[in-house]
Design an enzyme around this catalytic site. Sequence first.
Site, PDB file in Angstrom:
ATOM      1  N   PHE A  77       0.795  -1.230   0.000  1.00  0.00           N
ATOM      2  CA  PHE A  77       0.000   0.000   0.000  1.00  0.00           C
ATOM      3  C   PHE A  77       0.826   1.278   0.000  1.00  0.00           C
ATOM      4  O   PHE A  77       0.325   2.360   0.290  1.00  0.00           O
ATOM      5  CB  PHE A  77      -0.985  -0.005   1.175  1.00  0.00           C
ATOM      6  N   CYS A  78       2.100   1.178  -0.340  1.00  0.00           N
ATOM      7  CA  CYS A  78       2.930   2.380  -0.467  1.00  0.00           C
ATOM      8  C   CYS A  78       2.661   3.045  -1.807  1.00  0.00           C
ATOM      9  O   CYS A  78       2.531   2.372  -2.831  1.00  0.00           O
ATOM     10  CB  CYS A  78       4.414   2.024  -0.369  1.00  0.00           C
ATOM     11  N   HIS A  79       2.588   4.361  -1.777  1.00  0.00           N
ATOM     12  CA  HIS A  79       2.416   5.134  -3.005  1.00  0.00           C
ATOM     13  C   HIS A  79       3.763   5.271  -3.715  1.00  0.00           C
ATOM     14  O   HIS A  79       4.788   5.425  -3.050  1.00  0.00           O
ATOM     15  CB  HIS A  79       1.881   6.537  -2.690  1.00  0.00           C
ATOM     16  N   MET A 114       8.552   4.469   5.025  1.00  0.00           N
ATOM     17  CA  MET A 114       8.741   3.118   4.483  1.00  0.00           C
ATOM     18  C   MET A 114       9.915   3.081   3.517  1.00  0.00           C
ATOM     19  O   MET A 114      10.647   2.092   3.472  1.00  0.00           O
ATOM     20  CB  MET A 114       7.460   2.610   3.810  1.00  0.00           C
ATOM     21  N   GLU A 115      10.125   4.152   2.780  1.00  0.00           N
ATOM     22  CA  GLU A 115      11.265   4.209   1.872  1.00  0.00           C
ATOM     23  C   GLU A 115      12.571   4.203   2.652  1.00  0.00           C
ATOM     24  O   GLU A 115      13.513   3.486   2.296  1.00  0.00           O
ATOM     25  CB  GLU A 115      11.161   5.447   0.970  1.00  0.00           C
ATOM     26  N   ASP A 129      25.062 -10.186   2.459  1.00  0.00           N
ATOM     27  CA  ASP A 129      25.339 -10.982   1.260  1.00  0.00           C
ATOM     28  C   ASP A 129      26.805 -10.884   0.850  1.00  0.00           C
ATOM     29  O   ASP A 129      27.421 -11.882   0.478  1.00  0.00           O
ATOM     30  CB  ASP A 129      24.437 -10.534   0.111  1.00  0.00           C
TER      31      ASP A 129
END
Length: 159
Positions: A77-79, A114-115, A129
């Site tokens: 639901f992130c724009h 969120m970004e 990694d």
Amino acid sequence: MSGLSHVDADGRPTMVDVGDKPVTRRSAVAEARVQFPPEVAAQLRESGLRSAKGPVVDTAIIAGTMAVKRTHELIPFCHPLPVERCRISADFGPDDVLVIRCEVAVVHKTGVEMEALTGASVAALTVYDMCKALSHAIRIDGIRLIGKTGGKRDFEEAT
């Protein structure tokens, strides 16, 4: 479930309607911590933070930046946002911990928490990694929002 922004009146998942929100400058800073075994941290410091796969921090910065720009593809639901600034840093702190910080800014109708969290997380995963050949005992933790500005309410983590 009142108060949850991604749930509609019927309890169904929904994307937040930002149409009526004001456009403001919004920023967020997030952090992730990569804990190395002491011998691995010493080896990385000695090599200038290079592993057999290449420059660890530089690669993590690139991966984290790419993740910031694609957050809306990863989190349902992130724009999609026109990211204007993304800065990622990674420095050794105490106790053989590589502290990764991701700062993101945009002028838009919705925030960039969120970004920033995604950028810090993917940068930390990239470090893992690139260094896992040295040890699988590397631990990623402490992923959190440090602060945000420009939305309905600002936030700063209490220290």
